[in-house]
Design a protein around this motif. Structure first.
Motif, PDB file in Angstrom:
ATOM      1  N   UNK A 250       0.817  -1.216   0.000  1.00  0.00           N
ATOM      2  CA  UNK A 250       0.000   0.000   0.000  1.00  0.00           C
ATOM      3  C   UNK A 250       0.854   1.271   0.000  1.00  0.00           C
ATOM      4  N   UNK A 251       1.988   1.240   0.701  1.00  0.00           N
ATOM      5  CA  UNK A 251       2.864   2.426   0.731  1.00  0.00           C
ATOM      6  C   UNK A 251       3.421   2.732  -0.653  1.00  0.00           C
ATOM      7  N   UNK A 252       3.874   1.710  -1.337  1.00  0.00           N
ATOM      8  CA  UNK A 252       4.384   1.907  -2.692  1.00  0.00           C
ATOM      9  C   UNK A 252       3.253   2.346  -3.619  1.00  0.00           C
ATOM     10  N   UNK A 253       2.064   1.789  -3.424  1.00  0.00           N
ATOM     11  CA  UNK A 253       0.905   2.196  -4.219  1.00  0.00           C
ATOM     12  C   UNK A 253       0.577   3.660  -4.027  1.00  0.00           C
ATOM     13  N   UNK A 254       0.649   4.116  -2.789  1.00  0.00           N
ATOM     14  CA  UNK A 254       0.375   5.534  -2.494  1.00  0.00           C
ATOM     15  C   UNK A 254       1.445   6.419  -3.122  1.00  0.00           C
ATOM     16  N   UNK A 255       2.697   5.987  -3.065  1.00  0.00           N
ATOM     17  CA  UNK A 255       3.790   6.744  -3.677  1.00  0.00           C
ATOM     18  C   UNK A 255       3.600   6.824  -5.199  1.00  0.00           C
ATOM     19  N   UNK A 256       3.198   5.712  -5.808  1.00  0.00           N
ATOM     20  CA  UNK A 256       2.927   5.702  -7.253  1.00  0.00           C
ATOM     21  C   UNK A 256       1.757   6.614  -7.592  1.00  0.00           C
ATOM     22  N   UNK A 257       0.717   6.583  -6.771  1.00  0.00           N
ATOM     23  CA  UNK A 257      -0.453   7.440  -7.005  1.00  0.00           C
ATOM     24  C   UNK A 257      -0.065   8.921  -6.958  1.00  0.00           C
ATOM     25  N   UNK A 258       0.721   9.299  -5.963  1.00  0.00           N
ATOM     26  CA  UNK A 258       1.171  10.702  -5.852  1.00  0.00           C
ATOM     27  C   UNK A 258       2.018  11.104  -7.055  1.00  0.00           C
ATOM     28  N   UNK A 259       2.913  10.207  -7.443  1.00  0.00           N
ATOM     29  CA  UNK A 259       3.762  10.511  -8.596  1.00  0.00           C
ATOM     30  C   UNK A 259       2.925  10.654  -9.866  1.00  0.00           C
ATOM     31  N   UNK A 260       1.993   9.750 -10.093  1.00  0.00           N
ATOM     32  CA  UNK A 260       1.169   9.815 -11.307  1.00  0.00           C
ATOM     33  C   UNK A 260       0.362  11.103 -11.365  1.00  0.00           C
ATOM     34  N   UNK A 261      -0.106  11.576 -10.212  1.00  0.00           N
ATOM     35  CA  UNK A 261      -0.817  12.869 -10.170  1.00  0.00           C
ATOM     36  C   UNK A 261       0.106  14.001 -10.606  1.00  0.00           C
ATOM     37  N   UNK A 262       1.340  14.010 -10.082  1.00  0.00           N
ATOM     38  CA  UNK A 262       2.321  15.031 -10.444  1.00  0.00           C
ATOM     39  C   UNK A 262       2.747  14.895 -11.905  1.00  0.00           C
ATOM     40  N   UNK A 263       2.846  13.672 -12.381  1.00  0.00           N
ATOM     41  CA  UNK A 263       3.304  13.402 -13.743  1.00  0.00           C
ATOM     42  C   UNK A 263       2.382  14.037 -14.779  1.00  0.00           C
ATOM     43  N   UNK A 264       1.085  14.023 -14.491  1.00  0.00           N
ATOM     44  CA  UNK A 264       0.106  14.581 -15.439  1.00  0.00           C
ATOM     45  C   UNK A 264       0.394  16.032 -15.776  1.00  0.00           C
ATOM     46  N   UNK A 265       0.929  16.791 -14.826  1.00  0.00           N
ATOM     47  CA  UNK A 265       1.178  18.214 -15.066  1.00  0.00           C
ATOM     48  C   UNK A 265       2.599  18.490 -15.569  1.00  0.00           C
ATOM     49  N   UNK A 266       3.406  17.452 -15.731  1.00  0.00           N
ATOM     50  CA  UNK A 266       4.774  17.622 -16.232  1.00  0.00           C
ATOM     51  C   UNK A 266       4.733  17.885 -17.732  1.00  0.00           C
ATOM     52  N   UNK A 267       5.550  18.830 -18.206  1.00  0.00           N
ATOM     53  CA  UNK A 267       5.514  19.202 -19.625  1.00  0.00           C
ATOM     54  C   UNK A 267       5.916  18.062 -20.558  1.00  0.00           C
ATOM     55  N   UNK A 268       6.683  17.102 -20.066  1.00  0.00           N
ATOM     56  CA  UNK A 268       7.106  15.972 -20.906  1.00  0.00           C
ATOM     57  C   UNK A 268       6.062  14.858 -20.950  1.00  0.00           C
ATOM     58  N   UNK A 269       5.014  14.958 -20.117  1.00  0.00           N
ATOM     59  CA  UNK A 269       4.021  13.881 -20.030  1.00  0.00           C
ATOM     60  C   UNK A 269       3.333  13.607 -21.363  1.00  0.00           C
ATOM     61  N   UNK A 270       3.111  14.620 -22.166  1.00  0.00           N
ATOM     62  CA  UNK A 270       2.428  14.441 -23.435  1.00  0.00           C
ATOM     63  C   UNK A 270       3.305  13.901 -24.546  1.00  0.00           C
TER      64      UNK A 270
END
Length: 131
Positions: A63-83
């Protein structure tokens, strides 16, 4: 993992990456090859990886790793390289390569005061925990 406890994009990425390495005992090349579509936190607590010799397997995480992945994926969406790429791990100029993942691990180890840390040590830790 205090070295990755911040809220910046790099902190979230590195924390998720190290959590997955530590929890799953992955080879360094395995997280480097992950795509965003490989992580479905609503359905699975595992990611598919292709290891040595082209062998595919699912690597579970807690669950801890899952939460870390979830937080990262949220941040990733707003990264300019994501697209520009479907690669899971993003750096300043796009997808992180094998070498980029290894470099991030070295940087974070140095910040934590840990010398000569390699991803393979995580594999040993996971194996010892299983035994």
């Amino acid at each position: 993992m205090q070295a990755t406890s911040g809220t910046r994009f790099e902190d979230r990425r590195d924390h998720a990456m190290i959590s997955l390495l530590l929890d799953g005992g992955l080879r360094i090349s395995e997280p480097a090859n992950l795509q965003v579509v490989d992580v479905d936190l609503d359905v699975f607590d595992a990611v598919p990886v292709t290891g040595k010799g082209g062998k595919a397997r699912a690597v579970q995480f807690d669950a801890k790793a899952g939460k870390a992945l979830e937080r990262y994926l949220r941040e990733r969406r707003s990264n300019k390289a994501a697209g520009t790429t479907e690669a899971l791990w993003l750096g300043q100029r796009g997808a992180l390569s094998f070498w980029g993942v290894e470099e991030r691990l070295k940087v974070r180890a140095a910040q934590a005061g840990v010398e000569n840390l390699r991803a393979h040590r995580f594999r040993h830790t996971v194996a010892a925990d299983v035994l």
